[in-house]
Design a protein around this motif. Structure first.
Motif, mmCIF file in Angstrom:
data_model
loop_
_atom_site.group_PDB
_atom_site.id
_atom_site.type_symbol
_atom_site.label_atom_id
_atom_site.label_comp_id
_atom_site.label_asym_id
_atom_site.label_seq_id
_atom_site.Cartn_x
_atom_site.Cartn_y
_atom_site.Cartn_z
ATOM 1 N N SER A 12 0.836 -1.195 0.000
ATOM 2 C CA SER A 12 0.000 0.000 0.000
ATOM 3 C C SER A 12 0.868 1.241 0.000
ATOM 4 O O SER A 12 2.000 1.244 0.501
ATOM 5 N N ASN A 13 0.305 2.309 -0.581
ATOM 6 C CA ASN A 13 0.910 3.632 -0.582
ATOM 7 C C ASN A 13 -0.192 4.644 -0.284
ATOM 8 O O ASN A 13 -1.212 4.673 -0.970
ATOM 9 N N GLU A 14 0.025 5.468 0.735
ATOM 10 C CA GLU A 14 -0.985 6.443 1.141
ATOM 11 C C GLU A 14 -0.348 7.821 1.297
ATOM 12 O O GLU A 14 0.789 7.941 1.764
ATOM 13 N N TYR A 15 -1.103 8.849 0.883
ATOM 14 C CA TYR A 15 -0.646 10.229 0.980
ATOM 15 C C TYR A 15 -1.794 11.095 1.509
ATOM 16 O O TYR A 15 -2.960 10.811 1.254
ATOM 17 N N SER A 16 -1.446 12.153 2.227
ATOM 18 C CA SER A 16 -2.471 13.082 2.689
ATOM 19 C C SER A 16 -1.885 14.480 2.830
ATOM 20 O O SER A 16 -0.708 14.646 3.169
ATOM 21 N N ILE A 59 -8.854 22.694 4.113
ATOM 22 C CA ILE A 59 -8.944 21.711 3.038
ATOM 23 C C ILE A 59 -8.098 20.501 3.402
ATOM 24 O O ILE A 59 -7.047 20.629 4.033
ATOM 25 N N SER A 60 -8.588 19.343 3.031
ATOM 26 C CA SER A 60 -7.879 18.106 3.298
ATOM 27 C C SER A 60 -8.077 17.168 2.115
ATOM 28 O O SER A 60 -9.194 17.034 1.607
ATOM 29 N N ASN A 61 -6.996 16.556 1.685
ATOM 30 C CA ASN A 61 -7.091 15.617 0.566
ATOM 31 C C ASN A 61 -6.193 14.416 0.856
ATOM 32 O O ASN A 61 -5.028 14.584 1.249
ATOM 33 N N SER A 62 -6.727 13.233 0.689
ATOM 34 C CA SER A 62 -5.963 12.011 0.903
ATOM 35 C C SER A 62 -6.211 11.038 -0.239
ATOM 36 O O SER A 62 -7.266 11.045 -0.859
ATOM 37 N N SER A 63 -5.215 10.207 -0.502
ATOM 38 C CA SER A 63 -5.341 9.190 -1.544
ATOM 39 C C SER A 63 -4.522 7.978 -1.141
ATOM 40 O O SER A 63 -3.533 8.083 -0.413
ATOM 41 N N ALA A 64 -4.956 6.812 -1.609
ATOM 42 C CA ALA A 64 -4.278 5.565 -1.269
ATOM 43 C C ALA A 64 -4.441 4.564 -2.392
ATOM 44 O O ALA A 64 -5.479 4.520 -3.060
ATOM 45 N N THR A 65 -3.397 3.781 -2.606
ATOM 46 C CA THR A 65 -3.423 2.665 -3.538
ATOM 47 C C THR A 65 -2.969 1.428 -2.788
ATOM 48 O O THR A 65 -1.871 1.400 -2.228
ATOM 49 N N LYS A 66 -3.844 0.408 -2.740
ATOM 50 C CA LYS A 66 -3.534 -0.794 -1.981
ATOM 51 C C LYS A 66 -3.825 -2.037 -2.827
ATOM 52 O O LYS A 66 -4.895 -2.135 -3.422
ATOM 53 N N ASN A 67 -2.871 -2.943 -2.874
ATOM 54 C CA ASN A 67 -3.118 -4.257 -3.460
ATOM 55 C C ASN A 67 -3.678 -5.131 -2.349
ATOM 56 O O ASN A 67 -2.959 -5.525 -1.423
ATOM 57 N N ILE A 68 -4.964 -5.423 -2.417
ATOM 58 C CA ILE A 68 -5.654 -6.047 -1.288
ATOM 59 C C ILE A 68 -5.866 -7.549 -1.461
ATOM 60 O O ILE A 68 -6.153 -8.240 -0.483
ATOM 61 N N LYS A 123 -6.959 -4.579 -6.571
ATOM 62 C CA LYS A 123 -6.349 -3.326 -6.134
ATOM 63 C C LYS A 123 -7.438 -2.340 -5.738
ATOM 64 O O LYS A 123 -8.492 -2.267 -6.379
ATOM 65 N N LEU A 124 -7.180 -1.600 -4.669
ATOM 66 C CA LEU A 124 -8.099 -0.579 -4.191
ATOM 67 C C LEU A 124 -7.457 0.795 -4.353
ATOM 68 O O LEU A 124 -6.361 1.034 -3.853
ATOM 69 N N ASP A 125 -8.147 1.681 -5.064
ATOM 70 C CA ASP A 125 -7.749 3.081 -5.177
ATOM 71 C C ASP A 125 -8.839 3.920 -4.531
ATOM 72 O O ASP A 125 -10.000 3.868 -4.965
ATOM 73 N N ASP A 126 -8.478 4.667 -3.510
ATOM 74 C CA ASP A 126 -9.485 5.528 -2.898
ATOM 75 C C ASP A 126 -8.899 6.907 -2.613
ATOM 76 O O ASP A 126 -7.693 7.079 -2.485
ATOM 77 N N SER A 127 -9.790 7.873 -2.545
ATOM 78 C CA SER A 127 -9.389 9.246 -2.270
ATOM 79 C C SER A 127 -10.539 9.942 -1.556
ATOM 80 O O SER A 127 -11.694 9.511 -1.628
ATOM 81 N N ALA A 128 -10.209 11.012 -0.870
ATOM 82 C CA ALA A 128 -11.228 11.772 -0.161
ATOM 83 C C ALA A 128 -10.805 13.232 -0.087
ATOM 84 O O ALA A 128 -9.672 13.535 0.283
ATOM 85 N N PHE A 129 -11.734 14.123 -0.447
ATOM 86 C CA PHE A 129 -11.510 15.565 -0.327
ATOM 87 C C PHE A 129 -12.497 16.124 0.686
ATOM 88 O O PHE A 129 -13.667 15.760 0.702
ATOM 89 N N PHE A 130 -12.008 17.013 1.538
ATOM 90 C CA PHE A 130 -12.864 17.624 2.550
ATOM 91 C C PHE A 130 -12.491 19.093 2.677
ATOM 92 O O PHE A 130 -11.298 19.426 2.770
ATOM 93 N N GLY A 131 -13.494 19.964 2.641
ATOM 94 C CA GLY A 131 -13.241 21.391 2.745
ATOM 95 C C GLY A 131 -14.269 22.074 3.619
ATOM 96 O O GLY A 131 -15.449 21.701 3.626
ATOM 97 N N ILE A 132 -13.821 23.066 4.407
ATOM 98 C CA ILE A 132 -14.706 23.825 5.292
ATOM 99 C C ILE A 132 -14.373 25.302 5.191
ATOM 100 O O ILE A 132 -13.201 25.688 5.203
#
Length: 222
Positions: A48-52, A71-80, A91-100
Motif C-alpha cells: 500500500s501507498n498512502e498520501y495526505s 482543506i484536506s485531501n488524501s489518496s491511497a493505492t492498496k493491493n488487497i 487493487k483498491l484506489d481511494d481518495s477523499a476531499f474535505f473542505g470547510i
C-alpha cells in the motif's frame, strides 16, 4: 513545526511534516501538514501507498470576528488480494476531499455565532485482474475482470448561535445538506460478456433545525 520519519521491514516507511503558527501583525493563524505511508506488506503482492495533505488558515477580520478555511485531501493505492491459485489479484484506489469555510463572531463573552459551509467527496475504486494467461479465455495476463466504482458528493451549510453562562447554556442551530451517490459495476466473465451497471442517487435538499439546552443544578448534576 516538526518532521517525523520512521522505517521498518517490508519496505515500510512513514513520514510527516507539520508547520503551524500565528502572525500577530496580520491576525493570521495557519496549519500545514503532509504525510506519506507505504509498506510492502506481510504477504507477497499485498502492499500500500498512502498520501495526505491538510491546510487550515484562520484570519481575524475585526473585533471578535474571524474567518477560516480548511482543506484536506488524501489518496491511497492498496493491493488487497493476491491469490495465484485462483489466478486473481485486486487493487483498491481511494481518495477523499474535505473542505470547510467558517465565519465566527463573538457578540460578548459566552455569546457567539458560527456559520460554516462544508464539502465532502470520497471516491473508491476496486479492480480485479487475472495474474496469468488462460488460453481461449484470458489469453494475456493483467486483463480487467471486474471493477466496482463509488463516488459520493455532499455539500452542507451549518448555522449556530451559542449562549452560555455559569449555570446554563443553549445552542440554536440549522443544518442543511445535499448529497449524491454514483455507483458503477463492470464485469467480464467467460465466455466474454460485458456487463455494466450504473446507479445514481440524488438526494433532495435536507434541512434540520435543533435546540440543545443544558443546566447545572449542582456542581455534580447537569
Amino acid at each position: 513545526g516538526h518532521i517525523t520519519s520512521s522505517y521498518g521491514t517490508k519496505k515500510s516507511e512513514f513520514g510527516s511534516v507539520n508547520v503551524n503558527g500565528y502572525i500577530p501583525e496580520t491576525g493570521t493563524g495557519y496549519t500545514l501538514a503532509a504525510t506519506k505511508d507505504q509498506t510492502q506488506g506481510f504477504q507477497k503482492g499485498i502492499d500500500s501507498n498512502e498520501y495526505s495533505l491538510y491546510a487550515k488558515i484562520t484570519q481575524e477580520i475585526g473585533p471578535h470576528t474571524d474567518i477560516s478555511g480548511t482543506i484536506s485531501n488524501s489518496s491511497a493505492t492498496k493491493n488487497i488480494i493476491y491469490i495465484p491459485s485462483q489466478n486473481i489479484s485486486a487493487k483498491l484506489d481511494d481518495s477523499a476531499f474535505f473542505g470547510i469555510g467558517k465565519f465566527h463572531h463573538e457578540f460578548s463573552p459566552g455569546s457567539d455565532f458560527e456559520a460554516q459551509f462544508y464539502a465532502f467527496k470520497p471516491h473508491a475504486d476496486i479492480t480485479y485482474y487475472n495474474l496469468n494467461s488462460v488460453p481461449f479465455v484470458f489469453p494475456v495476463p493483467g486483463i480487467l475482470l471486474q471493477e466496482q466504482n463509488t463516488l459520493e458528493e455532499t455539500e452542507g451549510l451549518q448555522l449556530a448561535y451559542k449562549k452560555s453562562s455559569t449555570n446554563y447554556w443553549y445552542t440554536l442551530g440549522v443544518d442543511s445538506s445535499i448529497a449524491s451517490l454514483r455507483s458503477t459495476n463492470f464485469a467480464l466473465v467467460p465466455p466474454p460478456v460485458n456487463a455494466i451497471n450504473t446507479k445514481s442517487v440524488n438526494y433532495l435538499y435536507n434541512v434540520a433545525e435543533y435546540l440543545s439546552v443544558g443546566y447545572n443544578f449542582t456542581n455534580k448534576l447537569t
